[in-house]
Each structure stands twice: as C-alpha cells, then as structure tokens.
Design a protein around this motif. Structure first.
Motif, mmCIF file in Angstrom:
data_model
loop_
_atom_site.group_PDB
_atom_site.id
_atom_site.type_symbol
_atom_site.label_atom_id
_atom_site.label_comp_id
_atom_site.label_asym_id
_atom_site.label_seq_id
_atom_site.Cartn_x
_atom_site.Cartn_y
_atom_site.Cartn_z
ATOM 1 N N UNK A 1 -24.280 28.579 42.994
ATOM 2 C CA UNK A 1 -24.022 27.205 42.562
ATOM 3 C C UNK A 1 -25.113 26.702 41.615
ATOM 4 N N UNK A 2 -26.359 27.041 41.930
ATOM 5 C CA UNK A 2 -27.453 26.616 41.056
ATOM 6 C C UNK A 2 -27.330 27.267 39.684
ATOM 7 N N UNK A 3 -27.012 28.553 39.666
ATOM 8 C CA UNK A 3 -26.878 29.261 38.390
ATOM 9 C C UNK A 3 -25.706 28.704 37.579
ATOM 10 N N UNK A 4 -24.593 28.429 38.246
ATOM 11 C CA UNK A 4 -23.423 27.905 37.542
ATOM 12 C C UNK A 4 -23.734 26.570 36.875
ATOM 13 N N UNK A 5 -24.429 25.693 37.571
ATOM 14 C CA UNK A 5 -24.759 24.383 37.007
ATOM 15 C C UNK A 5 -25.688 24.534 35.815
ATOM 16 N N UNK A 6 -26.736 25.326 35.980
ATOM 17 C CA UNK A 6 -27.699 25.491 34.891
ATOM 18 C C UNK A 6 -27.055 26.116 33.663
ATOM 19 N N UNK A 7 -26.280 27.169 33.864
ATOM 20 C CA UNK A 7 -25.696 27.881 32.725
ATOM 21 C C UNK A 7 -24.623 27.068 32.024
ATOM 22 N N UNK A 8 -23.885 26.258 32.765
ATOM 23 C CA UNK A 8 -22.855 25.445 32.118
ATOM 24 C C UNK A 8 -23.493 24.425 31.178
ATOM 25 N N UNK A 9 -24.625 23.852 31.586
ATOM 26 C CA UNK A 9 -25.319 22.891 30.737
ATOM 27 C C UNK A 9 -25.973 23.607 29.558
ATOM 28 N N UNK A 10 -26.531 24.787 29.792
ATOM 29 C CA UNK A 10 -27.161 25.549 28.705
ATOM 30 C C UNK A 10 -26.157 25.880 27.597
#
Length: 488
Positions: free
Chosen positions: A245-254
């Motif tokens: 979940x943390x990776x998904x949030x960060x990568x979507x914003x990136x």
C-alpha cells in the motif's frame, strides 16, 4: 451478564481505589460532555498512551502525502470556517493512511480498519480530521478503548494475537456487531489506500456567523473506485510485498497519477438531534442517507510525496482537538475521550513541542503561544514574555469561542449514552448484511468463520455468534454452521 471465570476481587485504579463503573465515563448529565474529574478515564487513557515507545500504540504502520483541498460548494450558511468560505478556495493538506493493530513492521495487506487522518493547513490554524475508512467503530465510549485495543494486540502470556481475546470482547460488547460486519465484509481489506473511502466517522459541530449550530458527518468518496482484496489475495500479497500500500501510494504520485476523493457532508440541524430515532452521536451507527443525504462540498487531491518518512510521516501528529473557528466537537463520548488521548500520546511519543515540527506546524499562519521549553524547543519566542495578559504586546485572547456551547442538565456521574426510540446494537448490522449480494454474504461468513474457528472456548464462541444472530437470523445460522464445519 454472567461469564465464565469469577472475578478474584474488585477492579481498582492504579492507586488501589475500587472502580465502581468501568463501562461508562462520567458526564455532565445524561448525554452531556465528559468531565475532566473522571480520574479513571484520564488514568486509563494516559497509561494506555504510554504503553509503547517510540512507535504509535495504534496506527503505527502508515504512509502519507501532501495535497490540496478545494471547495466546490457554498457552505457558509452552515459554517464560518474560513477554509470553507468560498467556492474554488484551496487549502494545503497532509493525509496519513494507516492500519490500526499492526506494529511498524507489519504488512499493509491485512484485515484491519484503515486510518484516514487529514490535516488542513488553514489560515486560522491547523484543522485535523482524524477518521477511518469505515463510518462506524467498535465501541461508543473511550473508556473502553484501551480494553478493546488490548484484545487486538499480543496477549501478555502467549505473545500472539488470540482469537479468544478478540471474540470474547466482541461477544461481550454487542455494540461492536456493526463494525465487525464491516470489517469482515468485502471492504475489510482495501486493495490500496487510493481505492478506499474515508470518513470522519464521528459527529462534529459546524456553526455559522449567526451562531446557528449544525451536526455534520464527513465522507470522502474515492474517485479511483473501490477495489478490495479477498482474504486469499491479501495473504499472498502480504507475504510477497509487505509494503504494497505504501509503495502504491508513493509510485502513483511519482508518475503524476494523483489520487483524489470527492468530499461530502451529512448535515443535521441541531434542533433535530434530541428527537432523532437513534442517538446521532453514537459512533457505532451511521445516519441513513435517506434521512440526511450526502452533500458534496469539495475535492481532495494528493500530489506531493514526503521527502523523509521519519520526519514527515512518523513524526506527523493529528489530534481531533485541533479545531478552527466554525467547527467543534459533539457529545460523542468516543470523540470526547480522543480530544484528550491523541494530544497526550503525541506529547509523550514525539515531545511537548511536536506541533512545531515542519509537518505539524501551521503553514498558512503562525502559532503564537506562551508555551516554552521542553523537548525539541527551538527558542522561537526569543525573549518575549511567556504569560497572558501582559502589557508588552504579547498575543491575547479573541473572546470568541471556536464553537457554540452545548446545553447540559442533570447530575454528574457515570452514565450510558442517551437512549433514543430506535437505539439498538444490532439493527444496522442486520441492515448491512441484508444489503449484501449472495456472494458477498458468503465471503463475509467465510471470513468471520475463519477468524472464529481459532476460538478455544465454546461459551465465547456462542456469545459472539449470538450477536450476529440477533442482527439477522440467517447471518447467525450460516455463521454457526460455517464455524462448526471448520472446527470439525
């Protein structure tokens, strides 16, 4: 209620005084605000906040991002909050998502409520809306919160989470039936933080320039659509990618795929609360949309990642007591306890000056206080006087409260929440079950049965199943059969 295992003596406070009532906090009359003289409540919450260092006792596992909230509807007839004063107005925000029970190293893809803690950096100071991804909660009085969380954490003897503890508490707390039905349904494991709704959960006060009072509930509808994981999918993902979940949030914003939510409120005129069919301040219940429709008021978008997780996510703090003019608390007893508990946790965990760290301090105004010294103090006041009133040009009171007073009456004492005509711990859980499709019901029963099959005592099991049977006869019957099949 008679339960297995007789008490060995009276429950006492930490100083040894016997406890008369461990179920209800003391209020100013039935339905009134909680009193600070309730030493048991303050002792329990304060001790509970100091049980772990340095990670959060609850909501330890989390991720966050910055963004903007934009007003899309005129709500000035309901509230004088400046950040809501004009259509098109934008306010910087920071949103922290989290799981509740897991520690800092736990996996993201687990069956657990998700925290939805939102900080608005307004020109009148920071406004914190500390909610969840469910519109209800397991209990309605903060005095039971330490007990509830103890059942979700590791047992002091075995060192593991125990099904006996979980379902013993839930079975003895019928008010939890609604939230447990939510938790073990399809939305109990979101596919990501982006694909879930958020809720303020509590009832809050809005007040306008004329001093009129309204009770409100906040809703954040994900624009990405709801996506969830089955128990089998979650088990696999949690093992393969604990940081999913943390990776998904960060990568979507990136990549510029900024997650967003449509923000709405339910609004109840204050005059309707006393005669509403159930207690509108009961955190275990929702307000049916047929009674109070959700009115769209804004858009929330996350568009900037934190640069340092420790500084901006782990050290971020949120408190339901952080209000701004035009917004305030309600007599919700769970909310009243959180007004104390969150700030106390932050002062212990991060320090007495945690509010002045970059992620926590006001961004659109300046904090002007007479507080000094302590851990993390940066000397920002220089040689200014540290008392009020003073004649040296120091900051002074405004003489205008942030929210309107709540009428109270009656004698002080520990009291249950006021009973309204249709108050019942099982009706809304049954309604939720009956709204589900046949496939959804099967998954709900399967998820619950899988968790309950680990219970070792028959009396705990029967009591827990009985709550679901009272919510809906078919619900209880299916659950009993499914648990028996798993237990052989």
């Amino acid at each position: 209620m008679t339960v297995q295992g007789e008490a060995t003596g009276p429950l006492t406070t930490e100083s040894g005084a016997p406890v008369a009532d461990n179920q209800n906090s003391e209020t100013a009359g039935v339905g009134g605000p909680v009193l600070v003289q309730d030493q048991l409540l303050l002792e329990k919450l304060a001790h509970f906040n100091r049980e772990r260092i340095p990670e959060r006792v609850v909501h330890a596992r989390g991720a966050g991002a910055y963004g903007t909230f934009t007003v899309t509807a005129d709500v000035t007839k309901y509230t004088r909050a400046k950040f809501l004063s004009q259509v098109g107005k934008e306010t910087e925000v920071f949103l922290r998502f989290s799981t509740v029970a897991g520690n800092l190293g736990a996996a993201d893809a687990v069956r657990d409520p998700r925290g939805f803690a939102l900080k608005f950096y307004t020109e009148d100071g920071n406004y914190d809306l500390v909610g969840n991804n469910t519109p209800v909660f397991f209990i309605r009085d903060a005095i039971k919160f330490p007990d509830f969380i103890h059942t979700q954490k590791r047992d002091p003897y075995t060192g593991s989470q125990e099904a006996d503890n979980v379902f013993d508490f839930w079975g003895l707390s019928p008010e939890s039936t609604h939230q447990v039905t939510w938790l073990f349904g399809d939305r109990g494991i979101p596919a990501s933080y982006r694909h879930m709704d958020g809720f303020g959960s509590h009832t809050f006060q809005w007040n306008n320039e004329a001093g009129e009072v309204f009770w409100v509930k906040y809703h954040f509808k994900t624009d990405q659509g709801i996506k969830c994981l089955t128990q089998e999918e979650a088990n696999k993902l949690a093992g393969e990618d604990p940081d999913s979940h943390q990776r998904d949030l960060r990568e979507s914003i990136e990549r510029g795929d900024y997650p967003s939510w449509t923000v709405g409120v339910q609004i109840m005129p204050a005059s309707e609360a006393a005669t509403y069919r159930f207690n509108p301040f009961d955190l275990t219940k929702v307000w049916p949309h047929a009674d109070y429709p959700v009115i769209e008021i804004g858009k929330l978008e996350l568009n900037r990642n934190p640069q340092n997780i420790f500084a901006e996510v782990e050290q971020s703090i949120f408190s339901p007591a952080h209000f701004v003019p035009g917004i305030g608390p309600s007599p919700d007893k769970m909310l009243q306890g959180r007004l104390f508990g969150y700030g106390d946790a932050h002062r212990y965990r991060v320090g007495v000056n945690a509010d002045q760290l970059p992620v926590n301090r006001p961004h659109a105004t300046e904090a002007r206080t007479h507080g000094r010294d302590g851990f993390l103090y940066d000397g920002r006041h220089n040689g200014a006087k540290n008392y009020e009133p003073n004649s040296f040009g120091g900051p002074a009171q405004t003489n205008r409260p942030l929210w309107q007073p709540i009428p109270v009456s009656g004698e002080t004492g520990e009291a249950d929440t006021p009973r309204h005509a249709e108050d019942n711990d099982f009706v809304q859980a049954g309604n939720l079950y009956r709204l589900m499709s046949e496939d959804e019901k099967e998954r709900l029963v399967g998820n619950l049965a899988g968790a309950m099959s680990g219970v070792t005592r028959d009396d705990i099991l029967e009591r827990a199943i009985s709550n679901f049977r009272q919510a809906d006869e078919d619900f209880g019957k299916r659950l009993e059969a499914a648990v028996q099949a798993l237990r052989g």
